[in-house]
Design an enzyme around this catalytic site. Structure first.
Site, PDB file in Angstrom:
ATOM      1  N   SER A 129       1.066  -0.914  -0.260  1.00 17.03           N
ATOM      2  CA  SER A 129      -0.198   0.124   0.398  1.00 17.03           C
ATOM      3  C   SER A 129       1.146   1.426   0.022  1.00 17.03           C
ATOM      4  O   SER A 129       1.484   1.568  -1.286  1.00 17.03           O
ATOM      5  CB  SER A 129      -0.984  -0.195   1.260  1.00 17.03           C
ATOM      6  N   ASP A 283      -7.838  -5.024  -6.598  1.00 17.01           N
ATOM      7  CA  ASP A 283      -7.842  -3.662  -5.694  1.00 17.01           C
ATOM      8  C   ASP A 283      -8.268  -2.714  -6.836  1.00 17.01           C
ATOM      9  O   ASP A 283      -8.217  -2.706  -8.020  1.00 17.01           O
ATOM     10  CB  ASP A 283      -6.665  -3.815  -5.712  1.00 17.01           C
ATOM     11  N   HIS A 312      -7.755  -4.978  -2.235  1.00 20.35           N
ATOM     12  CA  HIS A 312      -6.289  -4.192  -1.194  1.00 20.35           C
ATOM     13  C   HIS A 312      -5.995  -4.915  -0.639  1.00 20.35           C
ATOM     14  O   HIS A 312      -4.635  -5.122  -0.115  1.00 20.35           O
ATOM     15  CB  HIS A 312      -7.215  -2.692  -1.016  1.00 20.35           C
TER      16      HIS A 312
END
Length: 336
Positions: A129, A283, A312
């Protein structure tokens, strides 16, 4: 007792032009630095994450094996452990805390790695991330130092859609009457819960919800999942800290600095490290096509999606098949 160390940075001139006085970087190390100082892995944290949240990927027999590697987890600025609105004294406390960029984070991590430990070569930088964005930045900022990068679940810059999602999270939080323009006297819990509800729609895929996969996490109904997990997930964080990290994400772009002057493709082309780029196949924050584009502009990149319905959050260590896939790919990557 705290389980991390503090590296004092002094007064830091930020990319924004502001000075952050008495800045500190919180970090934790795992394993032992060898005599050649060439067994180093840097593993930055992510939005709303601290070093302990990264530990699922570390362990004996895993790719990030502390018996083989010296692993450094630097905490992002704004995460409540490194310099943040919640732990910085006036006049830079609360909403007065300055804007922090990904470039700032990585530059200060480089200072920790080189000046504290005397390290000149890094075997791997890896992150998920916002940690993945930092990983890309390491490759672009220090190409002669970094041998491998493995960003997963994150892109080298935020696209407009991801920015809109983060802005929506900020708006939900700031709608709380307790917010008081960031000068609150108590945490805006209603706003923090609302932020969690916004994130819930984007953290996982449509299939995750359609197939009730949250039941594998122990939640019987969708309402129970939203109330007991997502409404609670940000309540342990300071609101200004969260917004600092969100703004860092919104502005993130590995070419947005004096080195590359906004030339994104040039920045990607200068990442000469061997790269393993692993997006989540579903995602919604960082769709695979964005990473595919980036990998095509990097000279030594391998693009391998994580085939998962966890969206995600395929990269957060919650779903064992995804975690095993990431670890297995990293093990092979480190042997190449």
């Amino acid at each position: 007792m705290r389980d991390y160390e503090i590296y004092e940075l002094g007064d830091i001139l930020l990319q924004s032009g502001d000075t952050l006085p008495h800045a500190v970087l919180a970090y934790k190390t795992y394993g032992t630095l060898n005599a050649a100082k060439n067994n180093v892995i840097v593993y930055p944290t992510w939005f709303a994450g601290q070093h302990t949240d990264n530990e699922w990927l570390i362990g004996t027999g895993k790719a990030l094996d502390p018996e083989k590697y010296f692993i450094i987890i630097p905490n992002m600025l704004g995460n409540g452990l490194s310099s943040s609105p919640s732990n910085t004294p006036p006049p830079y406390h609360q909403a007065n805390f300055p804007q922090i960029s990904i470039y700032d984070n990585v530059r200060l991590q480089h200072q920790l790695v080189t000046q504290k430990f005397g390290i000149t070569k890094i075997a791997l930088v890896v992150g998920w991330s916002l940690g993945a964005v930092q990983t890309f930045q390491w490759g672009a900022s220090y190409p002669d130092m970094v041998e491998r990068i493995a960003p997963f679940g994150g892109t080298a810059k935020f696209r407009p859609h991801a920015k809109v999602v983060f802005e929506g999270m900020i708006a939900a939080l700031q709608a709380d009457s307790v917010w008081k323009n960031g000068y609150y006297t108590q945490q805006p819990k209603t706003g923090l819960a609302a932020m969690g509800r916004v994130y819930a729609a984007w953290g996982f895929s449509q299939a995750y919800y359609l197939e009730h996969l949250y039941q594998q996490e122990g939640y019987h109904t969708l309402e129970e999942y939203l109330v007991d997990y997502w409404d609670q997930v940000f309540l342990t964080f300071d609101a200004n800290d969260l917004i600092t990290m969100l703004h860092t994400g919104i502005s993130s772009d590995i070419s947005s600095n004096p080195v590359y002057d906004g030339d994104f493709e040039l920045a990607l082309s200068k990442i000469t490290a061997h790269a393993l780029v692993m997006p989540g196949s579903t995602d919604l924050f960082f769709p695979p096509q964005d990473n595919k584009y980036e990998a095509q502009h990097m000279p030594n990149a391998l693009f391998i999606p994580i085939e998962s319905k966890w969206g995600h959050c395929a990269g957060i260590g919650q779903h064992e098949p995804d975690s095993e896939f990431i670890d297995r790919r990293l093990q092979n990557f480190l042997l190449e």
